[in-house]
Design a protein around this motif. Structure first.
Motif, PDB file in Angstrom:
ATOM      1  N   HIS A 273       0.831  -1.204   0.000  1.00  0.00           N
ATOM      2  CA  HIS A 273       0.000   0.000   0.000  1.00  0.00           C
ATOM      3  C   HIS A 273       0.870   1.260   0.000  1.00  0.00           C
ATOM      4  CE1 HIS A 273      -3.711   2.161   0.463  1.00  0.00           C
ATOM      5  NE2 HIS A 273      -3.340   2.724   1.603  1.00  0.00           N
ATOM      6  N   ALA A 274       1.907   1.280   0.839  1.00  0.00           N
ATOM      7  CA  ALA A 274       2.794   2.448   0.894  1.00  0.00           C
ATOM      8  C   ALA A 274       3.484   2.667  -0.447  1.00  0.00           C
ATOM      9  CB  ALA A 274       3.826   2.261   2.004  1.00  0.00           C
ATOM     10  N   LEU A 275       3.945   1.593  -1.057  1.00  0.00           N
ATOM     11  CA  LEU A 275       4.666   1.717  -2.323  1.00  0.00           C
ATOM     12  C   LEU A 275       3.731   2.091  -3.476  1.00  0.00           C
ATOM     13  CD1 LEU A 275       7.132  -1.288  -2.009  1.00  0.00           C
ATOM     14  CD2 LEU A 275       7.672   1.144  -1.852  1.00  0.00           C
ATOM     15  N   ARG A 276       2.529   1.585  -3.446  1.00  0.00           N
ATOM     16  CA  ARG A 276       1.581   1.956  -4.509  1.00  0.00           C
ATOM     17  C   ARG A 276       1.161   3.416  -4.385  1.00  0.00           C
ATOM     18  NH1 ARG A 276      -3.331  -1.736  -5.126  1.00  0.00           N
ATOM     19  NH2 ARG A 276      -3.404  -0.848  -7.226  1.00  0.00           N
ATOM     20  N   LYS A 277       1.027   3.906  -3.161  1.00  0.00           N
ATOM     21  CA  LYS A 277       0.693   5.316  -2.972  1.00  0.00           C
ATOM     22  C   LYS A 277       1.820   6.222  -3.481  1.00  0.00           C
ATOM     23  CE  LYS A 277      -1.333   6.896   0.718  1.00  0.00           C
ATOM     24  NZ  LYS A 277      -2.527   7.500   0.130  1.00  0.00           N
ATOM     25  N   LEU A 278       3.053   5.757  -3.378  1.00  0.00           N
ATOM     26  CA  LEU A 278       4.188   6.511  -3.901  1.00  0.00           C
ATOM     27  C   LEU A 278       4.338   6.370  -5.411  1.00  0.00           C
ATOM     28  CD1 LEU A 278       6.946   5.865  -1.203  1.00  0.00           C
ATOM     29  CD2 LEU A 278       5.946   8.073  -1.780  1.00  0.00           C
ATOM     30  N   GLY A 279       3.625   5.417  -5.988  1.00  0.00           N
ATOM     31  CA  GLY A 279       3.753   5.174  -7.418  1.00  0.00           C
ATOM     32  C   GLY A 279       4.986   4.374  -7.790  1.00  0.00           C
ATOM     33  N   LEU A 280       5.516   3.596  -6.850  1.00  0.00           N
ATOM     34  CA  LEU A 280       6.734   2.831  -7.099  1.00  0.00           C
ATOM     35  C   LEU A 280       6.472   1.412  -7.575  1.00  0.00           C
ATOM     36  CD1 LEU A 280       8.930   4.034  -4.092  1.00  0.00           C
ATOM     37  CD2 LEU A 280       9.103   4.713  -6.491  1.00  0.00           C
ATOM     38  N   VAL A 281       5.314   0.858  -7.288  1.00  0.00           N
ATOM     39  CA  VAL A 281       4.944  -0.462  -7.787  1.00  0.00           C
ATOM     40  C   VAL A 281       3.488  -0.429  -8.220  1.00  0.00           C
ATOM     41  CG1 VAL A 281       6.592  -1.637  -6.237  1.00  0.00           C
ATOM     42  CG2 VAL A 281       4.194  -1.392  -5.553  1.00  0.00           C
ATOM     43  N   GLY A 282       3.094  -1.442  -8.946  1.00  0.00           N
ATOM     44  CA  GLY A 282       1.707  -1.551  -9.383  1.00  0.00           C
ATOM     45  C   GLY A 282       1.608  -2.412 -10.618  1.00  0.00           C
ATOM     46  N   ASP A 283       0.412  -2.861 -10.928  1.00  0.00           N
ATOM     47  CA  ASP A 283       0.194  -3.700 -12.103  1.00  0.00           C
ATOM     48  C   ASP A 283       0.549  -2.920 -13.367  1.00  0.00           C
ATOM     49  OD1 ASP A 283      -0.787  -5.833 -10.552  1.00  0.00           O
ATOM     50  OD2 ASP A 283      -2.767  -4.894 -10.462  1.00  0.00           O
ATOM     51  N   GLY A 284       1.409  -3.512 -14.194  1.00  0.00           N
ATOM     52  CA  GLY A 284       1.778  -2.887 -15.448  1.00  0.00           C
ATOM     53  C   GLY A 284       2.660  -1.671 -15.309  1.00  0.00           C
ATOM     54  N   PHE A 285       3.224  -1.463 -14.113  1.00  0.00           N
ATOM     55  CA  PHE A 285       4.019  -0.264 -13.846  1.00  0.00           C
ATOM     56  C   PHE A 285       5.475  -0.500 -14.249  1.00  0.00           C
ATOM     57  CE2 PHE A 285       6.652   2.362 -11.045  1.00  0.00           C
ATOM     58  CZ  PHE A 285       6.092   3.606 -11.274  1.00  0.00           C
TER      59      PHE A 285
END
Length: 355
Positions: A148-160
């Motif tokens: 959750h912390a990393l996705r909020k920072l935009g550092l990980v995610g599907d297709g990222f």
């Protein structure tokens, strides 16, 4: 059934209690694994829980024993999102369930996983694929906090696609900090640097795949010198503060670059104070300070499950279970709580083998 029941502050007993009975929309789960969270220590010894007596424990998985509303899931392994949203408030209607204004919570507001059985809403249950182990399923909750912390920072995610040259600093290498390290390694980030204070943390960083010179042991060196050296004096583009103390909060600001982002992850150990010069630095460097709490369900959980399944199929040499340093059965789990309370041994994750 047998359970560890918290009757009051510093008054936890291993006792026989009535088996829970699932209500409409709930399932009865036979608990197999439950991790001890750092938040369980003050809950048991200092502050108490919201409601007592209570069976604590919110990092757990198990097997569905009974479910009248959906008999097909009986016998299935499930992970459990511990926050029970009201589904009525503005945040719930926006699918920000982790920010529900009237939530219930397994292990702190209602009975959780430090017992042989627990009831949980069907909505909170996530089926576990065969390749994911029981230990990994029990670690989904802390893993998803890191996600959750990393996705909020935009550092990980599907297709990222990761900007792998960004400088990232993680301060505080408990379970969450190390899971952040694992997820960043998985995403391909190379310039990730760590601030810790235990030998076991350095060894875990090496097992994850980072070299020893990415680790600053604050017992022997200054974090400011370390970060400046590793980033050529630029500071961190992203800084994850995973401790929750005023001094580490100020350090995060001071070691982050202009236009950088600070993610506050650690639960505060006491009141937080912000010196005037640190506040000025936030303004003048036009920094972004962000907070994170819990995880987004089901999105973060599905992402974590997908990564776990992928790691099993690939040659990745790491798993959340690497972080398990101690195990206890349900009867003797208070020994694990005492280790965490007194810091009498180096530890990361203490797992309770319930059934």
């Amino acid at each position: 059934m047998k359970a560890q029941v918290l009757y009051g502050i510093d008054n936890m007993k291993y006792v026989e209690v009535n088996d829970p009975r699932p209500k409409a929309g709930e399932a009865l789960i036979k608990v197999r694994k439950c991790g001890i969270c750092g938040s369980d220590v003050p809950r048991v010894f200092k502050t108490g829980a919201h409601n007592m007596p209570i069976v604590p424990g919110h990092e757990f998985m198990g097997i569905v024993e009974k479910c009248d509303d959906n008999p097909e899931i009986v016998g299935k392994r499930v992970g459990v999102f511990p926050l029970i949203p009201c589904m009525k408030c503005r945040q719930c209607k926006s699918r920000h369930y982790e920010m529900c204004e009237n939530y219930n919570y397994l292990g702190s507001r209602c009975d959780g996983g430090f017992g042989e059985y627990v009831c949980a809403p069907l909505w909170n249950l996530l089926p576990i694929p065969d390749e994911v182990t029981d230990d990994e399923a029990a670690m989904l909750e802390p893993m998803c906090v890191a996600v959750h912390a990393l996705r909020k920072l935009g550092l990980v995610g599907d297709g990222f696609e990761a900007e792998t040259e960004k400088n990232i600093v993680i301060c505080g290498l408990g379970t969450i900090g190390l899971l952040v390290a694992m997820l960043l390694k998985d995403a391909g980030y190379r310039n990730v640097f760590f601030i810790g204070n235990k030998n076991v943390q350095k060894e875990m960083i090496k097992q994850v795949g980072y070299s020893e010179d990415h680790f600053c042991d604050v017992r022997y060196g200054a974090p400011s010198s370390f970060v400046n050296e590793k980033t050529d004096g630029n500071g961190a583009d992203y800084y994850l503060e995973c401790i929750g103390r005023s001094e580490s909060y100020a350090q995060a600001v001071n070691l982050t670059s202009p236009l950088g982002k600070v993610m506050l992850v650690g639960n505060p150990a006491s009141d937080m104070e912000l010196p005037r010069n640190v506040y000025w630095k936030i303004l003048r460097n036009q920094m972004t300070l962000m907070g994170t709490w819990n995880s987004s369900y089901p999105d973060d959980w599905n992402y974590a499950l997908e990564r776990l399944a992928t790691w099993h199929k690939s040659e990745q040499a790491f798993s959340p279970t690497m972080l398990i340093t101690h195990r206890f059965d349900l009867e003797h789990m208070q020994e694990g709580l005492q280790i965490m309370r007194k810091k009498s041994e180096e530890y990361i994750k203490i797992m309770v083998d319930v059934g």
